[in-house]
Write an enzyme that holds these catalytic residues in place. Structure first.
Site, PDB file in Angstrom:
ATOM      1  N   ARG A 187       1.074  -1.071  -0.066  1.00  0.00           N
ATOM      2  CA  ARG A 187       0.172   0.028  -0.159  1.00  0.00           C
ATOM      3  C   ARG A 187       0.874   1.336  -0.130  1.00  0.00           C
ATOM      4  NH1 ARG A 187       2.328   2.009   3.927  1.00  0.00           N
ATOM      5  NH2 ARG A 187       0.970   3.665   3.786  1.00  0.00           N
ATOM      6  N   ALA A 245       0.966   5.118  -2.230  1.00  0.00           N
ATOM      7  CA  ALA A 245       0.479   5.509  -3.713  1.00  0.00           C
ATOM      8  C   ALA A 245       1.751   5.289  -4.340  1.00  0.00           C
ATOM      9  CB  ALA A 245       0.404   7.086  -3.794  1.00  0.00           C
ATOM     10  N   ARG A 296      -7.233  -0.030  -6.891  1.00  0.00           N
ATOM     11  CA  ARG A 296      -7.494   1.104  -5.904  1.00  0.00           C
ATOM     12  C   ARG A 296      -7.672   2.446  -6.796  1.00  0.00           C
ATOM     13  NH1 ARG A 296      -4.048   1.201  -0.530  1.00  0.00           N
ATOM     14  NH2 ARG A 296      -6.091   2.304   0.207  1.00  0.00           N
ATOM     15  N   ASP A 308      -1.708  10.960  -2.094  1.00  0.00           N
ATOM     16  CA  ASP A 308      -2.238  10.046  -3.064  1.00  0.00           C
ATOM     17  C   ASP A 308      -2.651  10.543  -4.438  1.00  0.00           C
ATOM     18  OD1 ASP A 308      -2.774   8.650  -0.309  1.00  0.00           O
ATOM     19  OD2 ASP A 308      -2.873   7.165  -1.917  1.00  0.00           O
ATOM     20  N   ASN A 317      -5.338  12.467   0.261  1.00  0.00           N
ATOM     21  CA  ASN A 317      -4.690  11.773   1.262  1.00  0.00           C
ATOM     22  C   ASN A 317      -5.332  11.005   2.223  1.00  0.00           C
ATOM     23  OD1 ASN A 317      -1.675  10.797   1.884  1.00  0.00           O
ATOM     24  ND2 ASN A 317      -1.968  11.803   3.753  1.00  0.00           N
ATOM     25  N   LYS A 318      -4.539  10.077   3.010  1.00  0.00           N
ATOM     26  CA  LYS A 318      -5.297   9.221   3.964  1.00  0.00           C
ATOM     27  C   LYS A 318      -6.387   9.966   5.065  1.00  0.00           C
ATOM     28  CE  LYS A 318      -5.056   5.919   4.322  1.00  0.00           C
ATOM     29  NZ  LYS A 318      -6.219   4.714   3.609  1.00  0.00           N
TER      30      LYS A 318
HETATM   31  O1  MRU Z   1      -4.569   3.340   2.081  1.00  0.00           O
HETATM   32  P1  MRU Z   1      -2.819   3.677   1.890  1.00  0.00           P
HETATM   33  O2  MRU Z   1      -2.179   3.044   3.227  1.00  0.00           O
HETATM   34  O3  MRU Z   1      -2.394   3.091   0.585  1.00  0.00           O
HETATM   35  O4  MRU Z   1      -2.783   5.136   2.056  1.00  0.00           O
HETATM   36  C1  MRU Z   1      -1.384   5.456   1.922  1.00  0.00           C
HETATM   37  C2  MRU Z   1      -1.456   7.049   2.232  1.00  0.00           C
HETATM   38  O5  MRU Z   1      -2.486   7.768   2.352  1.00  0.00           O
HETATM   39  C3  MRU Z   1       0.014   7.797   2.028  1.00  0.00           C
HETATM   40  O6  MRU Z   1      -0.030   9.137   2.796  1.00  0.00           O
HETATM   41  C4  MRU Z   1       0.203   8.148   0.724  1.00  0.00           C
HETATM   42  O7  MRU Z   1      -0.162   7.109  -0.295  1.00  0.00           O
HETATM   43  C5  MRU Z   1       1.668   8.518   0.432  1.00  0.00           C
HETATM   44  S1  MRU Z   1       2.580   7.521   0.389  1.00  0.00           S
HETATM   45  C6  MRU Z   1       4.073   7.887   0.334  1.00  0.00           C
END
Ligand code: MRU
Length: 349
Positions: free
Chosen positions: A48, A50, A91, A239, A249-250
């Protein structure tokens, strides 16, 4: 996990992924023999973050090409097309996934005249290059980003935007690492990041290995520590970033950005240019993934809510650009107005 902390390895003709659903208790590697195996690993969040899912998908396309065998070029192209379609559907939010698949497909087009076996090997090399370029971009962003931090700082990060989420080194964690490596006195508040706990399980694990001082907090504690003057900057990954600088983002990132704004704390997003999507004018147009209610009602296998409780689970949110003080990319640090600064970064490449 090697010293450099990479979440993937290519051995023989198999992609190995460090299973992030098992961390921090177990360091288990998962074998992916086909594009379908990679797609499953992405859906199940075994890989997981991005950039990392983009890299995994690139290797997935290479696997499809290698498995297509010694047929003719049209069979190879069909296998690549099919793999690409499966992988991009896994995703929806992180644009790095589609970006990497498109780059692999463009490379395949350029290699069409080659013998299919040679073309498959060249595609494998392209996947490796995507991974290497991502790590190099992270190291560059780290250096550019750390310059924004004072000699002594306590920062807050969310989710995991470290080596585990990328080709290596990390984006938001990369900026923190670079500051630490420059001798700055850095302390990190790590938000646990409900419901999947990427902060508690993954960022805490990485920072511990790196020897960077941190304090793990629940997401609901962030405002308290900001109000107490204990947070000098919020540093997150992304993301997908729209043309106007809105940052997806998350889930929980938006709340942190508003809190940071209310307390006059700078909020930085650190992301490679492969995370920019200038085809979308603003964050409202970014598709936000909805994940299974079970990830909210359970922590691991343990239920934490009454059976049948109605649940919402948007896995990402979009933060309006007015709350974003700077976007750190490998090509430079963008500031508002983002329409201009981001476009300049892309056009100057
Ligand atoms: O659901 P995830 O764990 O894939 O979400 C990840 C994030 O939101 C990260 O902050 C984002 O992908 C940046 S990773 C360098």
């Amino acid at each position: 996990m090697d010293e450099e902390m990479r979440c993937f390895a290519w051995r023989g003709d198999v992609l190995h992924l460090l299973d992030q659903t098992r961390l921090p208790q177990q360091e288990e590697w998962l074998e992916c023999h086909s594009a379908g195996d990679v797609a499953r690993a992405i859906v199940e969040m075994r890989v997981r973050g991005a950039p990392a899912i983009g890299i995994a998908a690139a290797f997935g396309v290479a696997l499809a090409a290698l498995r297509a065998g010694a047929g003719d070029s049209s069979e190879l192209m069909a296998a690549i097309e099919q793999a690409g379609q499966t992988l991009v559907q896994t995703r929806p939010t992180a644009v790095n996934l589609a970006w990497a698949v498109q780059r692999m497909q463009a490379r395949a087009q350029a290699l069409k005249m080659l013998d299919p076996e040679e073309a498959a090997l060249a595609l494998l090399q392209e996947a490796r290059t995507i991974a290497e370029e991502d790590e190099a971009a992270n190291r560059r962003m780290g250096m550019l980003g750390q310059a924004l931090l004072p000699a002594k700082a306590s920062v807050l990060t969310h989710c995991n935007a470290g080596a585990l989420a990328t080709g290596g080194y990390g984006t938001a964690v990369g900026m923190i690492r670079a500051a630490h490596e420059q001798g700055k006195e850095i302390h990190v508040f790590v938000g646990e990041t409900r419901p999947f706990l990427q902060g508690a399980r993954l960022t805490a694990w990485e920072l511990q290995r790196l020897g960077i001082p941190f304090t793990l907090i629940t997401d609901s504690m962030a405002g308290h520590f900001m109000r107490q003057g204990q947070v000098d900057a919020v540093i997150v990954g992304a993301d997908r970033i729209a043309a106007n600088g809105d940052v997806a983002n998350k889930i929980g990132t938006y709340s942190l950005a508003v809190l940071a704004f209310a307390h006059g704390i700078p909020f930085y997003s650190v992301a490679p240019t492969s995370t920019l999507d200038l085809s979308l004018s603003d964050g409202a147009k970014i598709p936000l993934e909805q994940r299974s209610p079970r990830e909210v009602t359970h922590i691991g296998a343990v239920p934490v809510a009454p059976e049948g409780a109605p649940v919402a689970h948007p896995a990402f949110d979009s933060t309006p650009h007015r709350y974003v003080n700077a976007i750190v990319t490998e090509r430079g640090v963008a500031r508002a107005p983002y329409e201009e600064s981001l476009r300049r970064l892309v056009e100057e490449a």
